[in-house]
Design a protein around this motif. Structure first.
Motif, short mmCIF file in Angstrom:
data_model
loop_
_atom_site.label_atom_id
_atom_site.label_comp_id
_atom_site.label_asym_id
_atom_site.label_seq_id
_atom_site.Cartn_x
_atom_site.Cartn_y
_atom_site.Cartn_z
N TRP A 1 44.83 35.50 28.40
CA TRP A 1 44.74 34.57 29.51
C TRP A 1 44.86 33.10 29.08
CZ3 TRP A 1 45.82 33.15 33.97
CH2 TRP A 1 45.16 32.09 34.63
N PRO A 2 44.23 32.63 27.99
CA PRO A 2 44.42 31.21 27.62
C PRO A 2 45.89 30.84 27.45
CG PRO A 2 42.58 32.13 26.42
CD PRO A 2 43.25 33.29 27.11
N ARG A 3 46.67 31.71 26.83
CA ARG A 3 48.12 31.44 26.67
C ARG A 3 48.81 31.41 28.01
NH1 ARG A 3 51.59 35.33 27.15
NH2 ARG A 3 50.08 36.95 26.55
N ILE A 4 48.51 32.40 28.86
CA ILE A 4 49.15 32.48 30.17
C ILE A 4 48.77 31.28 31.03
CG2 ILE A 4 49.25 33.85 32.30
CD1 ILE A 4 48.78 36.35 30.53
N ALA A 5 47.50 30.87 30.97
CA ALA A 5 47.06 29.72 31.74
C ALA A 5 47.75 28.45 31.26
CB ALA A 5 45.54 29.57 31.64
N ALA A 6 47.90 28.29 29.95
CA ALA A 6 48.57 27.10 29.41
C ALA A 6 50.02 27.02 29.87
CB ALA A 6 48.50 27.12 27.88
N GLU A 7 50.63 28.18 30.16
CA GLU A 7 52.01 28.22 30.64
C GLU A 7 52.10 28.07 32.16
OE1 GLU A 7 53.22 32.00 29.21
OE2 GLU A 7 53.38 31.37 27.10
N GLY A 8 50.96 27.85 32.82
CA GLY A 8 50.95 27.71 34.27
C GLY A 8 50.93 29.02 35.02
N GLY A 9 50.54 30.11 34.35
CA GLY A 9 50.54 31.42 34.97
C GLY A 9 49.41 31.59 35.96
N ALA A 10 49.53 32.64 36.78
CA ALA A 10 48.51 32.96 37.79
C ALA A 10 47.64 34.10 37.27
CB ALA A 10 49.18 33.38 39.10
N LEU A 11 46.51 34.30 37.96
CA LEU A 11 45.65 35.43 37.64
C LEU A 11 45.20 36.08 38.93
CD1 LEU A 11 43.03 36.02 34.98
CD2 LEU A 11 42.23 36.16 37.34
N ALA A 12 45.25 37.40 38.97
CA ALA A 12 44.82 38.16 40.15
C ALA A 12 43.98 39.35 39.72
CB ALA A 12 46.03 38.64 40.95
N ASP A 13 42.90 39.58 40.46
CA ASP A 13 42.02 40.72 40.22
C ASP A 13 41.98 41.54 41.51
OD1 ASP A 13 40.03 42.57 39.79
OD2 ASP A 13 38.57 41.13 38.99
N PRO A 14 42.59 42.73 41.53
CA PRO A 14 42.63 43.53 42.77
C PRO A 14 41.34 44.24 43.10
CG PRO A 14 43.73 44.70 40.99
CD PRO A 14 43.37 43.35 40.45
N MET A 15 40.35 44.21 42.18
CA MET A 15 39.06 44.85 42.42
C MET A 15 37.99 43.90 41.89
SD MET A 15 40.04 48.61 40.96
CE MET A 15 41.73 49.21 41.12
N CYS A 16 37.87 42.72 42.50
CA CYS A 16 37.16 41.62 41.86
C CYS A 16 35.65 41.71 41.94
CB CYS A 16 37.65 40.29 42.42
SG CYS A 16 37.12 39.96 44.12
N GLY A 17 35.09 42.58 42.78
CA GLY A 17 33.64 42.67 42.86
C GLY A 17 33.05 41.33 43.25
N VAL A 18 32.11 40.82 42.43
CA VAL A 18 31.49 39.53 42.74
C VAL A 18 32.15 38.39 41.99
CG1 VAL A 18 29.26 40.52 43.37
CG2 VAL A 18 29.70 39.93 40.97
N GLY A 19 33.34 38.64 41.43
CA GLY A 19 34.19 37.54 40.95
C GLY A 19 34.00 37.09 39.52
N THR A 20 33.42 37.93 38.65
CA THR A 20 33.14 37.48 37.29
C THR A 20 34.40 37.14 36.52
OG1 THR A 20 31.18 38.91 37.31
CG2 THR A 20 31.89 38.06 35.18
N PHE A 21 35.43 37.99 36.56
CA PHE A 21 36.68 37.67 35.88
C PHE A 21 37.26 36.35 36.40
CE2 PHE A 21 37.66 42.32 34.71
CZ PHE A 21 37.42 42.10 33.38
N LEU A 22 37.19 36.15 37.70
CA LEU A 22 37.79 34.97 38.32
C LEU A 22 37.10 33.69 37.84
CD1 LEU A 22 38.07 36.39 41.94
CD2 LEU A 22 39.94 36.12 40.30
N VAL A 23 35.77 33.71 37.81
CA VAL A 23 35.04 32.52 37.38
C VAL A 23 35.29 32.24 35.90
CG1 VAL A 23 32.74 31.54 37.05
CG2 VAL A 23 33.28 32.76 39.15
N GLU A 24 35.20 33.27 35.06
CA GLU A 24 35.42 33.05 33.63
C GLU A 24 36.83 32.55 33.37
OE1 GLU A 24 33.08 33.28 31.17
OE2 GLU A 24 31.67 33.58 32.83
N ALA A 25 37.82 33.11 34.07
CA ALA A 25 39.20 32.66 33.91
C ALA A 25 39.36 31.23 34.40
CB ALA A 25 40.15 33.58 34.68
#
Length: 725
Positions: free
Chosen positions: A190-214
């Motif tokens: 993810w750090p590499r993808i984010a540096a390139e302007g990439g997006a992130l999607a979680d199709p089963m995000c629950g309470v959003g832990t992946f989203l916040v950390e990303a």
């Protein structure tokens, strides 16, 4: 104190190498990896920086002593020798955590007590003033680790575990710890993808832990920027000016990061109850302008409206711990793979799972896998590059407009053979079932030895029972065959995957086969020979309806008119329902289980019966000894073995059937009939009964078309008064 300190950073098992790399980047020197920890040396500034910036560590421990321990008294003496006035005010508060054992110290509570006593005794002043104990937020938290006679004495600079960032006050059913989620994102690139302007999607995000950390990674936010309490806050060695400078730097970096155009960070969650908690967590983390969460099913998931956008799909699907989970999870993983192939071409994907064998069913080749531990559960992170060259199933499958679901993945060779057998059986039995008005029947019963399953049709539902594989069979092969079969069932039978329920059936002792296995409480109404019956496909190993006894129920219905009917070991009283429908004058049903008698009551009520239908909760043998009633028609279908807290001893059908039948025959009216059946494969009717009664085995006449492949499913006798000639 020296300018450089020995530091220990603890972490979840499996994160050691990642933490070593992170800590090295933050300034830790001479880094060495240990199990669930790393060790190194650094100045206090680096220790502070790791408290603030480590996304992976649990705790930052500053070592103040290493020494040998021979017994409890030497432990006390060594800890007492430390000048604790350099670390804690006499009127301060203290907490001690002790781990390990040895040197005569085999109880961690005792070890912690000795350490606490040594510190308190050293600090106690002449007036008797001494530190107090505060286990939640002490001024100083002390750790001592004892291992093979060597003690490591440390101060906890972090306080509460660093994975507790402070934003996640609301949690789902099985949330990932924040530092484990961060590690997964790092491994997924993810750090590499984010540096390139990439997006992130979680199709089963629950309470959003992946989203916040990303989001925190992408916005250059220190993960612990919003923590209010630190382990060093009341430590006398704390340097506030140094800490405040690092904190101000982190705040400035976060402000700059959040001022940049936000990346596309989106989560989707099918459970509406989790959407608002996820949004609340995101707001507490300060990422409301970066991260969005929507309610949505996997079937409609699309990572980004712009098909030219690329990025990372990350998710943590359920692992499956309840009875019947295998089927639903298989189809979930298959469908996840379909969605990736349909709408995520050019993206990267990471699937974190405790069931990696299911990842093989996604129709994508994983180019890299990492082992992790989620608590005590071994897990894997499966990484995918979503491009046609990695498709196991060839081209992308079209999406059906009416369902939003894709054409299922191609079956393995074994799965295709299994599907062919199911289709063959269905063709043979479908005409019979329509002709006889049978909506519930056995379709398959281990016809192919390598696929040891029993598959039953319950109207438009499929109930699958997996027989436990012999110990000589490799468990991995058995699991592969099960997944092959589960993949084939919806295709061969043309049913929706969510209408397939799977259970594992092993040899049961006592009443275990009747014990509750789940708690969904979903009852399905089925019909049989004019009877309306309730089955439960999810909560018990048995469904409430023994399909092999269908001919026996019809026979009882034909013979019950005007008779007094007795049903012993009645289970859910389906036979009683048929007797009532057949015009029985009265019915009595006896079972020890309150659960099944309640079920029986519902079955009778569903058919309009309540009066004259007696339901008795009792041990059958004891009840027969006390009962004085007379019955014209008796049915007995006992378990092979039974024990219960409510009964004395154990019922064994082979050992106890003579006494059982004698007691029941004593209650049989002149000219009456008793039917005795059981499913113990090695059962032999005692010859003494042939000397007392007219007994005729009628097993063949009680086996219907769907059980012809397994005619020893049960054995049945018809008994009447008078000796067999």
């Amino acid at each position: 104190m020296s300018e450089h300190h020995e530091l220990i950073l603890t972490c979840p098992k499996g994160l050691e190498s990642l933490l070593a790399e992170e800590a090295g980047g933050l300034g830790l020197e001479d880094v060495r990896e240990h199990t669930a920890a790393i060790v190194g040396h650094a100045a206090l500034e680096v220790a502070y920086r790791m408290c603030l910036w480590s996304r992976l560590a649990n705790r930052v421990l500053l070592v103040i002593g290493r020494f040998p321990v021979t017994d409890a008294e030497s432990l006390y003496a060594q800890v007492h020798a430390v000048d604790w006035r350099e670390h804690l005010e006499v009127a301060g508060t203290l907490a001690v955590e002790f781990s390990g054992r040895g040197s005569g110290i085999d109880n961690t509570h005792f070890g912690a007590l000795k350490v606490k006593d040594a510190i308190v005794d050293r600090l106690r002043d002449a007036g008797g003033l001494r530190p107090g104990i505060d286990k939640l937020n002490p001024d100083l938290r002390v750790h001592l680790r004892l291992d093979r006679g060597q003690a490591v004495l440390s101060l906890d600079l972090s306080g509460h575990s660093l994975h507790q960032r402070g934003y996640r006050l609301q949690q789902g059913v099985a949330p990932l710890k924040e530092n484990l989620a961060a590690a997964i994102l790092l491994r997924a690139g993810w750090p590499r993808i984010a540096a390139e302007g990439g997006a992130l999607a979680d199709p089963m995000c629950g309470v959003g832990t992946f989203l916040v950390e990303a989001g925190m990674m992408a916005a250059d936010m220190a993960p612990n920027l919003r923590r209010e309490h630190w382990g060093f806050s009341g430590w006398l060695g704390h340097v506030p000016a140094l800490w405040n400078r690092l904190l101000a730097e982190a705040q400035e970096r976060a402000a700059i990061g959040l001022a940049r155009p936000p990346l596309w960070l989106r989560g989707y969650e099918a459970d509406p109850r989790l959407v608002q908690p996820a949004r609340n967590n995101i707001e507490r983390a300060g990422l409301s302008s970066w991260v969005r969460v929507y309610q949505g099913e996997l079937a409609t998931f699309e990572p980004h409206p712009d098909r030219n956008q690329r990025g990372l799909v990350i998710c943590n699907p359920p692992y499956g711990e309840r009875l019947g989970d295998e089927a639903s999870l298989l189809y979930l993983y298959q469908h996840l793979g379909e969605r990736l192939r349909q709408v995520c071409l050019g993206w990267e994907a990471g699937v974190f799972t405790g069931a990696p064998e299911l990842g093989k069913r996604m129709g994508l080749r994983s180019h890299k896998q990492y082992a992790f531990w989620n608590g005590a559960l071994p897990c894997k992170l499966l990484l995918f590059k979503v491009d046609a060259g990695q498709f196991v199933t060839g081209e992308r499958q079209p999406v059906a407009r009416d369902t939003g679901q894709a054409t299922p993945a191609r079956l393995s060779e074994g799965g295709q053979m299994f599907a062919n057998r199911l289709r063959k059986n269905l063709k043979q039995l479908s005409k019979w079932s329509v002709r006889e008005g049978v909506g519930c029947y056995r379709l398959y019963d281990a016809d192919m030895p390598e696929y040891a399953l029993a598959i039953d049709i319950y109207q438009d539902w499929v109930h699958v029972q997996e027989y436990a594989a012999p110990r000589t069979i490799d468990p991995a092969k058995a699991q592969t065959r099960l997944l092959d079969a589960l993949a084939a069932i919806p295709l061969a039978l043309e049913v929706m995957p969510e209408k397939v329920v799977v259970k594992r059936r092993e040899r049961q002792s006592g009443k275990r086969q009747y014990e509750r296995q789940g708690s969904e409480g979903h009852f399905l109404e089925v019909r049989e020979g004019g009877a309306r019956l309730l089955v439960n496909l999810t909560d018990y190993l048995d469904t409430g309806l023994f399909l092999d006894h269908r001919p026996m129920r019809r026979r009882i219905q034909r013979e019950a008119s005007g008779k007094r009917f007795l049903n012993l070991f009645c289970y859910t009283a389906t036979v009683t329902v048929h007797a009532a429908l057949g015009g029985a004058r009265q019915t009595t049903s006896v079972d020890l289980s309150k659960t099944y008698l309640d079920w029986a009551r519902r079955n009778l009520a569903l058919n309009g019966y309540s009066e004259r239908q007696s339901l008795v909760q009792a041990d059958v043998m004891e009840w027969l000894e006390k009962d004085s009633g007379e019955y014209d028609l008796i049915f007995i279908d006992p378990p092979t073995f039974s024990n219960s807290k409510r009964m004395e001893g154990v019922f064994d059908v082979q050992r106890d059937h003579v006494r059982l039948i004698d007691l029941a025959m004593a209650r049989l009216a002149a000219g009456g009939t008793l039917y005795f059946s059981n499913n113990f494969r090695r059962f032999a009717l005692d010859c003494r009964l042939l000397e007392r009664y007219t007994a005729e085995e009628i097993s063949a006449a009680t086996i219907d078309e769907d059980f012809r492949r397994n005619e020893r499913i049960h054995r049945t006798w018809r008994l009447q008064a008078g000796k067999t000639r």
